[in-house]
Each structure stands twice: as C-alpha cells, then as structure tokens.
Design a protein around this motif. Sequence first.
Motif, PDB file in Angstrom:
ATOM      1  N   SER A   1      -1.820  51.066   0.485  1.00  0.00           N
ATOM      2  CA  SER A   1      -1.796  49.604   0.448  1.00  0.00           C
ATOM      3  C   SER A   1      -2.194  49.143  -0.943  1.00  0.00           C
ATOM      4  N   PHE A   2      -1.535  48.139  -1.460  1.00  0.00           N
ATOM      5  CA  PHE A   2      -1.898  47.557  -2.754  1.00  0.00           C
ATOM      6  C   PHE A   2      -3.339  47.065  -2.737  1.00  0.00           C
ATOM      7  N   TRP A   3      -3.847  46.717  -1.561  1.00  0.00           N
ATOM      8  CA  TRP A   3      -5.180  46.154  -1.422  1.00  0.00           C
ATOM      9  C   TRP A   3      -6.226  47.209  -1.062  1.00  0.00           C
ATOM     10  N   GLY A   4      -5.840  48.476  -1.039  1.00  0.00           N
ATOM     11  CA  GLY A   4      -6.755  49.540  -0.642  1.00  0.00           C
ATOM     12  C   GLY A   4      -6.625  49.831   0.838  1.00  0.00           C
ATOM     13  N   ALA A   5      -6.830  51.077   1.223  1.00  0.00           N
ATOM     14  CA  ALA A   5      -6.642  51.486   2.617  1.00  0.00           C
ATOM     15  C   ALA A   5      -7.721  50.903   3.518  1.00  0.00           C
ATOM     16  N   ALA A   6      -7.314  50.439   4.686  1.00  0.00           N
ATOM     17  CA  ALA A   6      -8.294  50.030   5.705  1.00  0.00           C
ATOM     18  C   ALA A   6      -9.038  51.261   6.203  1.00  0.00           C
ATOM     19  N   ARG A   7     -10.311  51.063   6.561  1.00  0.00           N
ATOM     20  CA  ARG A   7     -11.156  52.161   7.022  1.00  0.00           C
ATOM     21  C   ARG A   7     -11.432  52.024   8.516  1.00  0.00           C
ATOM     22  N   ASN A   8     -11.693  53.158   9.129  1.00  0.00           N
ATOM     23  CA  ASN A   8     -11.946  53.190  10.565  1.00  0.00           C
ATOM     24  C   ASN A   8     -13.404  52.807  10.849  1.00  0.00           C
ATOM     25  N   PRO A   9     -13.653  51.772  11.678  1.00  0.00           N
ATOM     26  CA  PRO A   9     -15.040  51.371  11.966  1.00  0.00           C
ATOM     27  C   PRO A   9     -15.881  52.452  12.621  1.00  0.00           C
ATOM     28  N   TRP A  10     -15.239  53.436  13.245  1.00  0.00           N
ATOM     29  CA  TRP A  10     -15.986  54.511  13.898  1.00  0.00           C
ATOM     30  C   TRP A  10     -16.471  55.555  12.901  1.00  0.00           C
ATOM     31  N   ALA A  11     -15.829  55.628  11.743  1.00  0.00           N
ATOM     32  CA  ALA A  11     -16.235  56.546  10.666  1.00  0.00           C
ATOM     33  C   ALA A  11     -15.492  56.093   9.420  1.00  0.00           C
ATOM     34  N   LEU A  12     -16.219  55.566   8.450  1.00  0.00           N
ATOM     35  CA  LEU A  12     -15.598  54.851   7.335  1.00  0.00           C
ATOM     36  C   LEU A  12     -14.821  55.749   6.380  1.00  0.00           C
ATOM     37  N   ASN A  13     -14.938  57.050   6.528  1.00  0.00           N
ATOM     38  CA  ASN A  13     -14.147  57.950   5.684  1.00  0.00           C
ATOM     39  C   ASN A  13     -12.824  58.333   6.325  1.00  0.00           C
ATOM     40  N   LEU A  14     -12.570  57.801   7.540  1.00  0.00           N
ATOM     41  CA  LEU A  14     -11.390  58.210   8.300  1.00  0.00           C
ATOM     42  C   LEU A  14     -10.321  57.123   8.356  1.00  0.00           C
ATOM     43  N   ASN A  15      -9.111  57.576   8.596  1.00  0.00           N
ATOM     44  CA  ASN A  15      -7.944  56.714   8.769  1.00  0.00           C
ATOM     45  C   ASN A  15      -8.032  55.951  10.092  1.00  0.00           C
ATOM     46  N   THR A  16      -7.546  54.703  10.086  1.00  0.00           N
ATOM     47  CA  THR A  16      -7.511  53.898  11.305  1.00  0.00           C
ATOM     48  C   THR A  16      -6.271  54.160  12.143  1.00  0.00           C
ATOM     49  N   GLY A  17      -5.316  54.876  11.587  1.00  0.00           N
ATOM     50  CA  GLY A  17      -3.990  54.914  12.186  1.00  0.00           C
ATOM     51  C   GLY A  17      -3.163  53.799  11.563  1.00  0.00           C
ATOM     52  N   GLY A  18      -1.864  53.970  11.579  1.00  0.00           N
ATOM     53  CA  GLY A  18      -1.039  52.945  10.930  1.00  0.00           C
ATOM     54  C   GLY A  18       0.333  52.864  11.558  1.00  0.00           C
ATOM     55  N   SER A  19       1.072  51.902  11.103  1.00  0.00           N
ATOM     56  CA  SER A  19       0.798  51.142   9.896  1.00  0.00           C
ATOM     57  C   SER A  19      -0.090  49.913  10.122  1.00  0.00           C
TER      58      SER A  19
END
Length: 482
Positions: free
Chosen positions: A141-159
Amino acid sequence: MSTSKQDALAALSIAEAAAKLRSGEVTSRQLTEACLARIAVYDPMLDAFITVMKDKALAQADQLDAEQKAGKLRGPLHGVPIALKDNIDTASTRTTAASALWEDRVPPADAPVATRLKQAGAVIIGKTNLHEFAMGAGEASFWGAARNPWALNLNTGGSSSGSGAAVAADLCYGALGTDTAGSIRHPAAYCSLVGLKPTFGLVPIRGIAPLTLCLDHCGPMTRTVEDNAIMLNALVGYDRGDITSVEHKREDYVAALKQPVSGFRLGAPLGFKEGTHPEILRVCEIAIAVLARITAGIKDVSLPSTGDLSIGALGYSGETWAWHEETFRDSPGKYQLASRRRLEGAAKDEPKAPDYIRTKWKLDLLRRTIDDSFTDFDLVVMPTMRKMQPVLNDMFKRIREPKPGDPSALSNCSVFNATGLPAISIPCGFSSDGLPIGLMIAGPRFSEGKILALAQAYERETRWYRQKPKLTPDTLVPALTV
C-alpha cells in the motif's frame, strides 16, 4: 466521557448500539466520538485508515441525532459509524485505492453501496487501507501495510486489510470490503471477524475500482453475524447501471436468522484438508463437529472443479489490464512494486480475445449449473484459510525477492468467486499461539439467509466473537522493513 466508557461504547455490536440509540441512552455523536477517540490512539499503530472523515462524520451524526429527536429513525444502522474500503468511491472525499496514482483523486459521486449505507443512516467515519488496487494480500500500500490487531507484526489478510483491522480493533462498528479471490474472508479469518461475500451481482459494485470484474464482489465485515445481516439488508438491490448486477426478490436477512437449522444437511468438500496448517485443521474439525451436532449432520461431498476458472485463469488478466493499461503506460512508477510486476506480466502476456471469450463461456456455464451440485446437502463447510497469518516482513521480502507460488493455495476462497456462490467466514477459535482461525460456510446462489442462520447458530454455541485482541496504548509496535 471517560476513555473506559468510550472504549465500552466502541466495543458494542451494531445491534447493541442501535438498541441504545433507539432508547435514547446514547447519541450518534457519542458513538462517533468513541470511534474517533480510538482511531486517534490505535490507528497510528495499525494503519487501518487512509482517510479519517472526522468533521463529515460528526456533522452526519448531528444530523441523524436531530432526525431522531424529530421522530425519524431510518433503521438499525441509524447513527452507527461504518467504514468503507478505499477503493469505493465517496463524493467530495478522496478515494485512493491505496495508490500514489490516485493520491489526490476525489470522485464526483458516491458508489451505490456508499449511497445505500448513508440512506440507511450509517455514519461514514472513514476510508480504510487495502492492498493497492486490491491486487494482493494487504502488504503493498502507498500508505503502508495495515497491521493485525492480534499481533502487530502480522498480516491482516487482504486485500481488505484496513477494514479487517478497523473492525477488529473497535475503530468502527462495521466496514465494507471487496472480494475477488477471498479479500473479505481472508481478513475476516485472520482478524476474528464475520465477513460475507454475497452471491455475484447481489450487491452492486459500480463505483468500486475493479480488479477482475467478472469475479469482483462487495460485502460487509462485522463482529457478529446479526450485524452482518443488518448491513447486508442495506446493501442489496438491483442497479441498472452496473453490468454485473442481477435482479433478485428482496429478502430480510435479519428475519432469516430466526429459521431453525436442525434440518440443514451439511457437506464437507473433498480435498479441503490438503495443504492446510495442522492448527487450522484442529480448530476447524472441532467447529465442524459442533455444526454436525446442531444440524442434520455432515458428510463428504464433491463440488465441480473450477480448474482454470479461478483468479489466475487465462484471460482474466485481460480484465485487470483493460482497467490499468492507459495509466500504467503513462505512470508505471506510481504503482507499488508488487502491482507493477503484476501489470508488467499482464502487458507482456496480454491474452488474445478468443482466450478470454472461451474462459468467460466456461465461467457462465459453471455459474448457470452450479446449484445442481447441491442435491442431497444444503450448505458446505470448510476452513477459510489454509495457512496461518504470515509475518509482514516476510511478505515484504517476498516482494523484493519474488519466488514462484500460487496465492490461491493460501485459502479455500477463490472457488466461490469463480462459481459466484455466497460464502461467509466466521470466527471458530484460536491457535495455540492465540491467533484467530476462521471457518467458511457456503451455499447455492442466493442462499445468504441459510448461511447467516447457520453462522449465527454456531456463533451462539461458541461465542468466539467475545474475545478481543489485547491491544493497549502501550503495545509495542514492531519495526517493518518496507
């Protein structure tokens, strides 16, 4: 209002917030301020939003409070803050699709889904982050990747990454996502949410930046099944200006929740266990046993193979390329690296018209006949995802150092985009590391009522939705190697 009271307000379901609004216990402004307060604290950690519509949302809330005082209530969404994925057009508010290409783009009109939510009384609180032009799993993302609230180093799933993060972190009560190969259900599974991909054409997609038009869907992402039904009621309906839209007799999906599920016959599609993470299998097998107990039972079944008709099919890249050809040729450097590679591939291997036409013929026939498969079973159940949440830094490394792989191997979702069948992901438990796992329920065309009824019956048996991510203002935010 104290922070704890605002947090408690923001944690309500749509149905609970609506009840408090009807009784006069809270106002729309208070609900909106509660969400805005959490956005101010947690969005810098999560990058869930691209645009927060603070002033417009508060003005909307005040107008809706005035309507209520005058005796006018529009329905259960009246005064409730909802977010929109930022590939959905909003008049006078920028819609970027998470791309530098559209950094300052302001559409002249709302997409029909945005109009319908506003007409139902929803307060549009902001536009959520996503994988650029919905082309992947949320990491680009141009704005930076969204982070997963359950673990901030992980992907939230997408898109629909930002929508998943925003709803899971109580930054809004519900959100819209879009789904071409699972992009509503992926973040729902990874963030412990309810995410529904409706029947193809049931919810209009006009005014939404397309990825692959013949596979694209739009649907609600919420914390409970009832909330999902409430949002779906506001979204459905024929749109003559949308070439994908289909006419279907209006249903009340909230009322459909009341139907008994004890007679439902369930199927477990053969092959869903292949390549599935052991933790996901363990949790989903327990969930499926619960469903077998509260219904007429479950058995192994077969669905027609979608084979070469899923997202990577020969010909589909032509739909993506048709949308981006002019802008990509003019401004390739404004696309994220992952998107640029994808479009370069589409340009290089641009499918010939006969290839695309043959693919579409197969797709149309499959969708015309798919309901015939549901002969002695009503719905199918399976894990939503095959893999656990990936580490964002690992995903960034894969962008920098690409390796061959099949993205569809991550999930069981894309088959239902090809068939156009409705499918929902619901929370069904957690891994031993405390990470959310999702279960998918799908059925014939326009079987949303049955799917939602079964999903709510399971939700009542288990109540996984009550568990929240352990996110505090002091949570450590790990560095990302973008």
